[in-house]
Motif scaffolding. Structure first.
Motif, PDB file in Angstrom:
ATOM      1  N   THR A  89       0.847  -1.193   0.000  1.00  0.00           N
ATOM      2  CA  THR A  89       0.000   0.000   0.000  1.00  0.00           C
ATOM      3  C   THR A  89       0.882   1.242   0.000  1.00  0.00           C
ATOM      4  OG1 THR A  89      -0.061   0.113   2.417  1.00  0.00           O
ATOM      5  CG2 THR A  89      -1.765  -1.224   1.328  1.00  0.00           C
ATOM      6  N   ALA A  90       0.280   2.371  -0.303  1.00  0.00           N
ATOM      7  CA  ALA A  90       1.035   3.622  -0.293  1.00  0.00           C
ATOM      8  C   ALA A  90       1.611   3.896   1.087  1.00  0.00           C
ATOM      9  CB  ALA A  90       0.130   4.777  -0.726  1.00  0.00           C
ATOM     10  N   ALA A  91       0.868   3.545   2.131  1.00  0.00           N
ATOM     11  CA  ALA A  91       1.315   3.800   3.502  1.00  0.00           C
ATOM     12  C   ALA A  91       2.579   3.033   3.852  1.00  0.00           C
ATOM     13  CB  ALA A  91       0.205   3.451   4.487  1.00  0.00           C
ATOM     14  N   ALA A  92       2.856   1.950   3.116  1.00  0.00           N
ATOM     15  CA  ALA A  92       4.027   1.122   3.405  1.00  0.00           C
ATOM     16  C   ALA A  92       5.260   1.564   2.626  1.00  0.00           C
ATOM     17  CB  ALA A  92       3.728  -0.339   3.096  1.00  0.00           C
ATOM     18  N   LEU A  93       5.107   2.561   1.760  1.00  0.00           N
ATOM     19  CA  LEU A  93       6.211   2.982   0.905  1.00  0.00           C
ATOM     20  C   LEU A  93       6.768   4.342   1.319  1.00  0.00           C
ATOM     21  CD1 LEU A  93       4.887   2.050  -2.662  1.00  0.00           C
ATOM     22  CD2 LEU A  93       6.441   0.731  -1.215  1.00  0.00           C
ATOM     23  N   LYS A  94       8.068   4.484   1.156  1.00  0.00           N
ATOM     24  CA  LYS A  94       8.753   5.762   1.331  1.00  0.00           C
ATOM     25  C   LYS A  94       9.726   5.949   0.177  1.00  0.00           C
ATOM     26  CE  LYS A  94       8.546   5.894   6.394  1.00  0.00           C
ATOM     27  NZ  LYS A  94       9.332   5.952   7.654  1.00  0.00           N
ATOM     28  N   VAL A  95       9.956   7.180  -0.187  1.00  0.00           N
ATOM     29  CA  VAL A  95      10.882   7.524  -1.253  1.00  0.00           C
ATOM     30  C   VAL A  95      12.024   8.329  -0.653  1.00  0.00           C
ATOM     31  CG1 VAL A  95      11.172   9.028  -3.258  1.00  0.00           C
ATOM     32  CG2 VAL A  95       9.256   7.423  -3.173  1.00  0.00           C
ATOM     33  N   VAL A  96      13.258   7.971  -1.006  1.00  0.00           N
ATOM     34  CA  VAL A  96      14.427   8.691  -0.513  1.00  0.00           C
ATOM     35  C   VAL A  96      15.131   9.342  -1.702  1.00  0.00           C
ATOM     36  CG1 VAL A  96      16.519   8.588   0.878  1.00  0.00           C
ATOM     37  CG2 VAL A  96      14.672   6.940   1.301  1.00  0.00           C
ATOM     38  N   ALA A  97      15.101  10.659  -1.745  1.00  0.00           N
ATOM     39  CA  ALA A  97      15.761  11.428  -2.806  1.00  0.00           C
ATOM     40  C   ALA A  97      17.116  11.919  -2.314  1.00  0.00           C
ATOM     41  CB  ALA A  97      14.890  12.603  -3.217  1.00  0.00           C
ATOM     42  N   ASN A 108      21.951  16.048   2.323  1.00  0.00           N
ATOM     43  CA  ASN A 108      20.902  16.475   1.394  1.00  0.00           C
ATOM     44  C   ASN A 108      19.870  15.385   1.126  1.00  0.00           C
ATOM     45  OD1 ASN A 108      23.673  17.820   0.257  1.00  0.00           O
ATOM     46  ND2 ASN A 108      22.002  19.307   0.226  1.00  0.00           N
ATOM     47  N   GLN A 109      19.996  14.248   1.784  1.00  0.00           N
ATOM     48  CA  GLN A 109      19.029  13.152   1.599  1.00  0.00           C
ATOM     49  C   GLN A 109      17.672  13.565   2.154  1.00  0.00           C
ATOM     50  OE1 GLN A 109      20.394   9.102   2.522  1.00  0.00           O
ATOM     51  NE2 GLN A 109      18.630   8.914   3.889  1.00  0.00           N
ATOM     52  N   GLN A 110      16.602  13.215   1.433  1.00  0.00           N
ATOM     53  CA  GLN A 110      15.242  13.556   1.858  1.00  0.00           C
ATOM     54  C   GLN A 110      14.356  12.319   1.774  1.00  0.00           C
ATOM     55  OE1 GLN A 110      13.776  17.286  -0.113  1.00  0.00           O
ATOM     56  NE2 GLN A 110      15.792  17.282  -1.083  1.00  0.00           N
ATOM     57  N   THR A 111      13.677  12.015   2.847  1.00  0.00           N
ATOM     58  CA  THR A 111      12.762  10.875   2.891  1.00  0.00           C
ATOM     59  C   THR A 111      11.326  11.379   2.947  1.00  0.00           C
ATOM     60  OG1 THR A 111      14.406   9.529   4.055  1.00  0.00           O
ATOM     61  CG2 THR A 111      12.113   8.772   4.114  1.00  0.00           C
ATOM     62  N   VAL A 112      10.504  10.926   2.016  1.00  0.00           N
ATOM     63  CA  VAL A 112       9.126  11.396   1.902  1.00  0.00           C
ATOM     64  C   VAL A 112       8.186  10.187   1.824  1.00  0.00           C
ATOM     65  CG1 VAL A 112       7.518  12.836   0.587  1.00  0.00           C
ATOM     66  CG2 VAL A 112       9.955  13.415   0.634  1.00  0.00           C
ATOM     67  N   GLU A 113       7.068  10.273   2.506  1.00  0.00           N
ATOM     68  CA  GLU A 113       6.069   9.202   2.469  1.00  0.00           C
ATOM     69  C   GLU A 113       5.262   9.281   1.170  1.00  0.00           C
ATOM     70  OE1 GLU A 113       3.844   9.831   6.027  1.00  0.00           O
ATOM     71  OE2 GLU A 113       5.257   8.680   7.255  1.00  0.00           O
ATOM     72  N   VAL A 114       4.701   8.155   0.782  1.00  0.00           N
ATOM     73  CA  VAL A 114       3.894   8.072  -0.442  1.00  0.00           C
ATOM     74  C   VAL A 114       2.418   8.197  -0.082  1.00  0.00           C
ATOM     75  CG1 VAL A 114       3.243   6.604  -2.391  1.00  0.00           C
ATOM     76  CG2 VAL A 114       5.629   6.666  -1.605  1.00  0.00           C
ATOM     77  N   ALA A 115       1.725   9.068  -0.789  1.00  0.00           N
ATOM     78  CA  ALA A 115       0.304   9.288  -0.525  1.00  0.00           C
ATOM     79  C   ALA A 115      -0.584   8.388  -1.373  1.00  0.00           C
ATOM     80  CB  ALA A 115      -0.057  10.751  -0.788  1.00  0.00           C
ATOM     81  N   GLN A 116      -0.131   8.095  -2.609  1.00  0.00           N
ATOM     82  CA  GLN A 116      -0.979   7.327  -3.528  1.00  0.00           C
ATOM     83  C   GLN A 116      -0.134   6.617  -4.564  1.00  0.00           C
ATOM     84  OE1 GLN A 116      -3.774   9.749  -5.705  1.00  0.00           O
ATOM     85  NE2 GLN A 116      -4.789   8.027  -6.687  1.00  0.00           N
ATOM     86  N   ILE A 117      -0.557   5.415  -4.916  1.00  0.00           N
ATOM     87  CA  ILE A 117       0.060   4.633  -5.990  1.00  0.00           C
ATOM     88  C   ILE A 117      -0.897   4.621  -7.172  1.00  0.00           C
ATOM     89  CG2 ILE A 117       0.912   2.375  -6.720  1.00  0.00           C
ATOM     90  CD1 ILE A 117       1.355   1.769  -3.698  1.00  0.00           C
ATOM     91  N   VAL A 118      -0.410   5.042  -8.331  1.00  0.00           N
ATOM     92  CA  VAL A 118      -1.224   4.979  -9.546  1.00  0.00           C
ATOM     93  C   VAL A 118      -0.554   3.999 -10.500  1.00  0.00           C
ATOM     94  CG1 VAL A 118      -2.250   6.261 -11.448  1.00  0.00           C
ATOM     95  CG2 VAL A 118      -1.934   7.374  -9.219  1.00  0.00           C
ATOM     96  N   LYS A 119      -1.096   2.790 -10.565  1.00  0.00           N
ATOM     97  CA  LYS A 119      -0.572   1.779 -11.486  1.00  0.00           C
ATOM     98  C   LYS A 119      -1.344   1.830 -12.801  1.00  0.00           C
ATOM     99  CE  LYS A 119      -0.883  -1.837  -8.637  1.00  0.00           C
ATOM    100  NZ  LYS A 119      -0.685  -3.217  -8.111  1.00  0.00           N
ATOM    101  N   HIS A 120      -0.665   1.527 -13.879  1.00  0.00           N
ATOM    102  CA  HIS A 120      -1.338   1.461 -15.174  1.00  0.00           C
ATOM    103  C   HIS A 120      -2.452   0.426 -15.091  1.00  0.00           C
ATOM    104  CE1 HIS A 120      -2.052   0.956 -19.459  1.00  0.00           C
ATOM    105  NE2 HIS A 120      -1.283   2.011 -19.693  1.00  0.00           N
ATOM    106  N   SER A 121      -3.626   0.778 -15.595  1.00  0.00           N
ATOM    107  CA  SER A 121      -4.786  -0.122 -15.489  1.00  0.00           C
ATOM    108  C   SER A 121      -4.590  -1.414 -16.275  1.00  0.00           C
ATOM    109  CB  SER A 121      -6.049   0.596 -15.977  1.00  0.00           C
ATOM    110  OG  SER A 121      -5.900   0.999 -17.339  1.00  0.00           O
TER     111      SER A 121
END
Length: 271
Positions: A89-97, A108-121
């Motif tokens: 789920t989106a709640a289980a994912l984090k992105v590190v830029a 300069n590392q930044q960790t951001v939580e994911v709000a929504q996953i949009v997969k190709h239908s």
């Protein structure tokens, strides 16, 4: 994760000698490709310089330190493979830029939580068809243009890339090995749709898939945990890595979702 069939490593030198005639025969039905560079540390790659791939991000799933790779296409949007979001789920994912090493914290590392996953239908896990997704972040990352930046996207009319492309990620540097602590990259030649179908069979390559690898000898390419990572022509993001047979095997190019093919879908779902 990249689907790996079998656990054998790249063909060793002795076996290559025994298979020389078989490879030559297979190569006869393929168009010429660039010769391989000997592998020395992605498989067959080199350690990246910090900031060399400013749009790349590490995707964490659950408590894992690194699960997949993605690319910033907006301050709050990441393009990756749909397979990277399977079973989560989106709640289980984090992105590190701005990340360079997986261990410790990069300045300069930044960790951001994911709000929504949009997969190709049209995504199909069993065939890898339409393996592309957008992660919408809860907060935008700070773009500094040096360590955190956006990738450029090709137009929908650009078509499949030709010539050499660059792949990068923290994936294993050998088949069956652990992820790499430092970001790795390598350059590999694209192969035609016909060559890719020869390698994997006509039914395995779907519209929108692009392929790249050193067909004649192997030794270079994406590996486990590089899924979702960028395929680049300079700063132009031409592909999102999807799957391969093993890691840098001969006659087994990496297969990616072509960004040009999906540009209209990206534009429709990025907001």
């Amino acid at each position: 994760m990249i689907k790996i069939q079998g656990s054998s490593r790249l063909v060793n030198r002795g076996l290559r000698g025994l298979l020389a005639s078989a490879v030559a025969g297979a190569a006869a039905v393929l168009l010429p490709v660039a010769a391989a560079v000997p592998a020395h540390a992605v498989v067959g790659g080199s350690a990246a310089i910090r900031g060399q791939f400013a749009p790349i991000v590490s995707i964490q799933k659950g408590t894992a330190q690194h699960s997949c790779t993605g690319t910033l296409i907006a301050a709050n949007r990441v393009l990756t493979a749909a397979s990277c979001a399977d079973g989560t789920t989106a709640a289980a994912l984090k992105v590190v830029a701005g990340r360079h090493h997986l261990s410790g914290t990069t300045p300069n590392q930044q960790t951001v939580e994911v709000a929504q996953i949009v997969k190709h239908s049209g995504y199909q896990a069993s065939t890898h068809a339409n393996d592309i997704a957008i992660l919408k972040l809860k907060n935008p990352v700070t773009l500094d243009g040096i360590y955190v930046a956006l990738a450029d996207l090709p137009t929908s009319s650009a078509g499949s890339p030709t010539g050499n492309v660059t792949v990068a990620g923290w994936g294993a540097t050998r088949e069956g090995g652990p992820v790499s602590d430092s970001l790795q990259w390598t350059e590999i030649p694209t192969v035609t749709n016909t060559q890719c179908k020869t390698a994997y069979g006509p039914s395995a390559i779907y519209p929108g898939m692009i392929c790249a690898g050193v067909l004649a000898t192997g030794g270079k390419g994406d590996c486990t945990s590089d899924a979702g990572g960028p395929v680049l022509k300079g700063r132009l993001l031409v592909g999102v890595h999807s799957w391969a047979r093993g890691c840098g095997r001969l006659l087994s190019p990496g297969v990616s979702s072509g960004v040009s093919h999906y540009r209209n879908w990206i534009d429709a779902n990025i907001s």
